[in-house]
Enzyme design. Sequence first.
Site, short mmCIF file in Angstrom:
data_model
loop_
_atom_site.label_atom_id
_atom_site.label_comp_id
_atom_site.label_asym_id
_atom_site.label_seq_id
_atom_site.Cartn_x
_atom_site.Cartn_y
_atom_site.Cartn_z
N TYR A 1 -15.52 17.58 -14.79
CA TYR A 1 -15.93 16.18 -14.91
C TYR A 1 -17.00 15.87 -13.85
O TYR A 1 -16.83 16.18 -12.66
CB TYR A 1 -14.71 15.26 -14.74
N ASP B 1 -6.62 18.77 -15.21
CA ASP B 1 -7.04 17.42 -15.61
C ASP B 1 -6.69 17.31 -17.09
O ASP B 1 -7.33 17.92 -17.95
CB ASP B 1 -8.55 17.27 -15.35
N ARG C 1 0.82 -1.22 0.00
CA ARG C 1 0.00 0.00 0.00
C ARG C 1 0.85 1.26 0.00
O ARG C 1 0.45 2.31 -0.51
CB ARG C 1 -0.99 -0.01 1.19
N LYS D 1 -8.30 6.02 -19.42
CA LYS D 1 -8.67 6.49 -20.75
C LYS D 1 -7.50 6.29 -21.72
O LYS D 1 -7.10 5.16 -21.94
CB LYS D 1 -9.15 7.95 -20.65
#
Length: 372
Positions: free
Chosen positions: A99, A171, A47, A196
């Site tokens: 977004y 972004d 982690r 994406k």
Amino acid sequence: MRFETLAVHAGADRDPVTASVAPPIHLSTTFEHGPAGELPHGFIYIRNGNPTEARLEAALTALEGGESALVFASGVAAGAALLQALPPGSHVVFPDDVYYVFKVMAAQFLPRWGIEASFVDMRRLDDLRRALRPSTRAVWTETPSNPLMHVVDLAAVAGLAHEAGALVMTDNTFATPVLQRPIDLGADVVLHSTTKYLGGHSDVQGGALVFAKRRPLHEDVQRVRTVIGGVSSPFNSWLVLRGLRSLACRVERHAANALALATALREHPAVEAVHYPGLPSDPGHEIARRQMKAFGGMLSIRVRGGRDRAVMAASRLRLLINATSLGGTESLIEHRASSEGPGTTTPQNLLRISVGLEHPDDLIADLRQALD
Ligand SMILES: *Cc1c(COP(=O)(O)O)cnc(C)c1O
């Protein structure tokens, strides 16, 4: 080194144990340490960080021209970690067409974290100037935006934000570093949904933040990632890393295809408007020409006759797939207002298209027969 070369080689050092050319995937959750906790290779627990993730972070740092990067389980996990790293009492200015999920996050979660949000049309610099407050810690930008393809002048926004003592986050999911490098234009942090274009094959979810300067923000966000836990798995990190190798070629083709579609669609009588910054008539064209290398693979169309006509056209397509998301090899189309759901401000006659790598003539023929 030029971008195309970096995309192939960044984070791709040969494996020191086997000299394998393709990078190994390290699935180990834990790493042997010294008796007093010494970390000979820098890793302790999955982690906190792991070797496959570290390769991806090195590659993204190089591609965006930053000093460091952190990868996450998703694009929204990356954005949430950045916001959670801000001190309570901070104010953040978002674009009014940010977004959709970040809009939900701002409305429903930022108040719980003690953060205030304002929304402005980032294309109107006077509106941004008026929205800045002494407590403004961050200005959020997204360009071109999803789904209206608004183009924001990043250098101008960065100038205003920095004057006010706020950092700028961009972004860069739609443009990718192939076409736009926000850090070169003044951004302090770049966000990606690597789900994406960076992953590029509609088969992996991930997110990333790339920092212009490592200190102090990187450490604060890394602490959020370790404690809140929105980490990227080794396999997902590996898939995104694999996607980066062909990113430059893919994005150039996506952009060329999108320009061909935009040009053909604006001539169609059933199309009321095409939103694509590559069209000289687009309001964002001049700024996009200055700050982007090409105009990207995303576009939106407004169908004459309203919602029902738009949905009907989408239902008639044979090649383009009705699906959300973007940046994969296959072309996708969606009635965006339906997929955003309640509270959407997206026009009801809008269809968003992620232009894939098919031949543009086949895509244009499919869209024509659906719209006719
Ligand atoms: C998809 C997307 C996100 C969110 O990324 P996830 O990986 O789905 O969490 C953020 N910004 C933009 C512009 C996106 O298209």
